[in-house]
Motif scaffolding. Structure first.
Motif, PDB file in Angstrom:
ATOM      1  N   GLY A  39      89.182  51.991  32.804  1.00  4.84           N
ATOM      2  CA  GLY A  39      88.082  51.262  32.975  1.00  4.84           C
ATOM      3  C   GLY A  39      88.283  50.065  33.894  1.00  4.84           C
ATOM      4  O   GLY A  39      89.320  50.335  34.717  1.00  4.84           O
ATOM      5  N   ASN A  40      87.644  49.412  34.155  1.00  2.00           N
ATOM      6  CA  ASN A  40      87.571  48.182  34.849  1.00  2.00           C
ATOM      7  C   ASN A  40      88.114  46.813  34.201  1.00  2.00           C
ATOM      8  O   ASN A  40      88.892  46.202  34.865  1.00  2.00           O
ATOM      9  CB  ASN A  40      86.122  47.859  35.676  1.00  2.00           C
ATOM     10  CG  ASN A  40      85.825  48.942  36.573  1.00  2.00           C
ATOM     11  OD1 ASN A  40      86.599  49.590  37.267  1.00  2.00           O
ATOM     12  ND2 ASN A  40      84.381  49.163  36.713  1.00  2.00           N
ATOM     13  N   CYS A  59      91.806  46.151  35.164  1.00  2.00           N
ATOM     14  CA  CYS A  59      92.454  47.312  35.455  1.00  2.00           C
ATOM     15  C   CYS A  59      91.915  47.937  36.874  1.00  2.00           C
ATOM     16  O   CYS A  59      90.859  47.845  37.353  1.00  2.00           O
ATOM     17  CB  CYS A  59      92.079  48.251  34.694  1.00  2.00           C
ATOM     18  SG  CYS A  59      92.868  49.943  34.363  1.00  2.00           S
ATOM     19  N   GLN A  60      93.045  48.365  37.837  1.00  2.00           N
ATOM     20  CA  GLN A  60      92.727  48.693  39.210  1.00  2.00           C
ATOM     21  C   GLN A  60      93.795  50.151  39.357  1.00  2.00           C
ATOM     22  O   GLN A  60      94.875  49.863  38.881  1.00  2.00           O
ATOM     23  CB  GLN A  60      93.083  47.803  40.086  1.00  2.00           C
ATOM     24  CG  GLN A  60      92.730  48.091  41.369  1.00  2.00           C
ATOM     25  CD  GLN A  60      92.862  46.981  42.368  1.00  2.00           C
ATOM     26  OE1 GLN A  60      93.570  46.134  42.178  1.00  2.00           O
ATOM     27  NE2 GLN A  60      91.963  47.160  43.433  1.00  2.00           N
ATOM     28  N   ASN A  61      93.152  51.007  39.450  1.00  2.00           N
ATOM     29  CA  ASN A  61      93.911  52.288  39.786  1.00  2.00           C
ATOM     30  C   ASN A  61      94.740  52.724  38.617  1.00  2.00           C
ATOM     31  O   ASN A  61      95.867  53.201  38.864  1.00  2.00           O
ATOM     32  CB  ASN A  61      94.655  52.416  41.021  1.00  2.00           C
ATOM     33  CG  ASN A  61      94.151  52.272  42.140  1.00  2.00           C
ATOM     34  OD1 ASN A  61      92.977  52.726  42.311  1.00  2.00           O
ATOM     35  ND2 ASN A  61      94.611  51.395  43.241  1.00  2.00           N
ATOM     36  N   GLY A  62      94.236  52.523  37.247  1.00  2.00           N
ATOM     37  CA  GLY A  62      95.052  53.058  36.074  1.00  2.00           C
ATOM     38  C   GLY A  62      96.112  51.790  35.561  1.00  2.00           C
ATOM     39  O   GLY A  62      96.979  52.202  34.776  1.00  2.00           O
ATOM     40  N   VAL A  63      96.146  50.785  36.258  1.00  2.00           N
ATOM     41  CA  VAL A  63      97.301  49.802  35.835  1.00  2.00           C
ATOM     42  C   VAL A  63      96.590  48.380  35.830  1.00  2.00           C
ATOM     43  O   VAL A  63      95.779  48.023  36.658  1.00  2.00           O
ATOM     44  CB  VAL A  63      98.331  49.495  37.086  1.00  2.00           C
ATOM     45  CG1 VAL A  63      99.052  48.509  37.077  1.00  2.00           C
ATOM     46  CG2 VAL A  63      98.947  51.134  37.505  1.00  2.00           C
ATOM     47  N   THR A  64      97.162  47.456  34.991  1.00  2.00           N
ATOM     48  CA  THR A  64      96.815  46.244  34.465  1.00  2.00           C
ATOM     49  C   THR A  64      97.116  45.503  35.732  1.00  2.00           C
ATOM     50  O   THR A  64      98.701  45.222  36.026  1.00  2.00           O
ATOM     51  CB  THR A  64      97.117  45.814  33.292  1.00  2.00           C
ATOM     52  OG1 THR A  64      97.024  46.553  32.190  1.00  2.00           O
ATOM     53  CG2 THR A  64      96.810  44.204  33.038  1.00  2.00           C
ATOM     54  N   VAL A  65      96.192  44.634  36.398  1.00  2.00           N
ATOM     55  CA  VAL A  65      96.527  43.900  37.403  1.00  2.00           C
ATOM     56  C   VAL A  65      96.228  42.321  37.443  1.00  2.00           C
ATOM     57  O   VAL A  65      96.779  41.541  38.009  1.00  2.00           O
ATOM     58  CB  VAL A  65      95.826  44.364  39.008  1.00  2.00           C
ATOM     59  CG1 VAL A  65      95.885  45.609  39.462  1.00  2.00           C
ATOM     60  CG2 VAL A  65      94.276  44.235  38.709  1.00  2.00           C
ATOM     61  N   THR A  79      82.116  42.096  28.224  1.00  2.00           N
ATOM     62  CA  THR A  79      80.444  41.689  28.542  1.00  2.00           C
ATOM     63  C   THR A  79      80.498  42.416  29.942  1.00  2.00           C
ATOM     64  O   THR A  79      80.772  41.576  30.885  1.00  2.00           O
ATOM     65  CB  THR A  79      80.437  40.156  28.457  1.00  2.00           C
ATOM     66  OG1 THR A  79      80.784  39.612  27.091  1.00  2.00           O
ATOM     67  CG2 THR A  79      79.018  39.754  28.600  1.00  2.00           C
ATOM     68  N   GLY A  80      79.669  43.368  29.806  1.00  2.00           N
ATOM     69  CA  GLY A  80      79.394  43.962  31.265  1.00  2.00           C
ATOM     70  C   GLY A  80      80.479  44.294  32.129  1.00  2.00           C
ATOM     71  O   GLY A  80      81.513  45.019  31.190  1.00  2.00           O
ATOM     72  N   ASN A  81      80.841  43.864  33.166  1.00  2.00           N
ATOM     73  CA  ASN A  81      82.019  44.054  34.009  1.00  2.00           C
ATOM     74  C   ASN A  81      83.152  42.957  34.003  1.00  2.00           C
ATOM     75  O   ASN A  81      83.895  42.710  34.815  1.00  2.00           O
ATOM     76  CB  ASN A  81      81.451  44.288  35.467  1.00  2.00           C
ATOM     77  CG  ASN A  81      82.549  45.164  36.195  1.00  2.00           C
ATOM     78  OD1 ASN A  81      83.268  46.076  35.495  1.00  2.00           O
ATOM     79  ND2 ASN A  81      82.413  44.918  37.625  1.00  2.00           N
ATOM     80  N   THR A  82      83.012  42.482  32.733  1.00  2.00           N
ATOM     81  CA  THR A  82      83.999  41.282  32.721  1.00  2.00           C
ATOM     82  C   THR A  82      84.394  41.234  31.101  1.00  2.00           C
ATOM     83  O   THR A  82      83.873  41.698  30.351  1.00  2.00           O
ATOM     84  CB  THR A  82      83.518  39.734  33.284  1.00  2.00           C
ATOM     85  OG1 THR A  82      84.474  38.683  33.311  1.00  2.00           O
ATOM     86  CG2 THR A  82      82.431  39.283  32.529  1.00  2.00           C
ATOM     87  N   PHE A  83      85.334  40.225  30.773  1.00  2.00           N
ATOM     88  CA  PHE A  83      85.681  39.950  29.506  1.00  2.00           C
ATOM     89  C   PHE A  83      85.579  38.501  29.424  1.00  2.00           C
ATOM     90  O   PHE A  83      85.598  37.636  30.207  1.00  2.00           O
ATOM     91  CB  PHE A  83      86.967  40.338  29.041  1.00  2.00           C
ATOM     92  CG  PHE A  83      88.015  39.756  29.726  1.00  2.00           C
ATOM     93  CD1 PHE A  83      88.684  38.679  29.486  1.00  2.00           C
ATOM     94  CD2 PHE A  83      88.526  40.473  30.938  1.00  2.00           C
ATOM     95  CE1 PHE A  83      89.857  38.372  30.286  1.00  2.00           C
ATOM     96  CE2 PHE A  83      89.472  39.943  31.873  1.00  2.00           C
ATOM     97  CZ  PHE A  83      90.176  39.071  31.452  1.00  2.00           C
ATOM     98  N   VAL A  84      85.305  37.876  28.212  1.00  2.00           N
ATOM     99  CA  VAL A  84      85.429  36.453  27.590  1.00  2.00           C
ATOM    100  C   VAL A  84      86.416  36.418  26.580  1.00  2.00           C
ATOM    101  O   VAL A  84      86.286  37.286  25.511  1.00  2.00           O
ATOM    102  CB  VAL A  84      83.988  36.022  27.496  1.00  2.00           C
ATOM    103  CG1 VAL A  84      83.228  35.670  28.848  1.00  2.00           C
ATOM    104  CG2 VAL A  84      83.410  36.691  26.508  1.00  2.00           C
ATOM    105  N   CYS A  85      86.709  35.143  26.178  1.00  2.00           N
ATOM    106  CA  CYS A  85      87.532  34.944  24.948  1.00  2.00           C
ATOM    107  C   CYS A  85      86.815  33.860  24.204  1.00  2.00           C
ATOM    108  O   CYS A  85      86.534  32.769  24.850  1.00  2.00           O
ATOM    109  CB  CYS A  85      89.014  34.295  25.301  1.00  2.00           C
ATOM    110  SG  CYS A  85      90.133  35.543  25.988  1.00  2.00           S
ATOM    111  N   ARG A  86      86.471  34.161  23.110  1.00  2.00           N
ATOM    112  CA  ARG A  86      85.539  33.249  22.238  1.00  2.00           C
ATOM    113  C   ARG A  86      85.618  33.181  20.728  1.00  2.00           C
ATOM    114  O   ARG A  86      85.918  34.035  20.402  1.00  2.00           O
ATOM    115  CB  ARG A  86      84.177  33.374  22.826  1.00  2.00           C
ATOM    116  CG  ARG A  86      83.423  34.768  22.496  1.00  2.00           C
ATOM    117  CD  ARG A  86      81.874  34.887  22.680  1.00  2.00           C
ATOM    118  NE  ARG A  86      82.043  36.222  22.577  1.00  2.00           N
ATOM    119  CZ  ARG A  86      80.664  36.688  23.137  1.00  2.00           C
ATOM    120  NH1 ARG A  86      79.567  36.129  23.911  1.00  2.00           N
ATOM    121  NH2 ARG A  86      80.388  38.354  23.102  1.00  2.00           N
TER     122      ARG A  86
END
Length: 86
Positions: A39-40, A59-65, A79-86
């Motif tokens: 995924g993204n 994630c980009q091309n199957g690798v954590t960037v 959340t959508g196309n991003t993540f948050v820490c809460r």
């Protein structure tokens, strides 16, 4: 003379121990960068990283960037196309 040698050995041992500790922080097994992913974005944990707490990653091309470690009291949420820490 024996006192000087003992002091030198203690200082040397202390310096070597701090190098070992510092290099263990760079251990790829303890760092999410370059690990396989899908995924993204996502949230997960990694044994030996961030005290077992969540982290979010890109994630980009199957690798954590890129990743962000959440603090002990927060959880990672996608959340959508991003993540948050809460």
């Amino acid at each position: 003379m024996k006192f000087t040698s003992l002091t030198t050995m203690i200082i040397s041992a202390t310096a070597m121990a701090s190098v070992v500790t510092a290099s263990s922080l760079d251990n790829p097994a303890d760092n999410p960068s370059g690990r396989p992913c899908s995924g993204n974005v996502g949230c997960t944990t990694l044994k030996g990283f961030n005290g077992g707490h969540d982290y979010g990653y890109r994630c980009q091309n199957g690798v954590t960037v890129a990743f962000t470690a959440c603090t002990g009291n927060t959880r990672c949420h996608v959340t959508g196309n991003t993540f948050v820490c809460r």
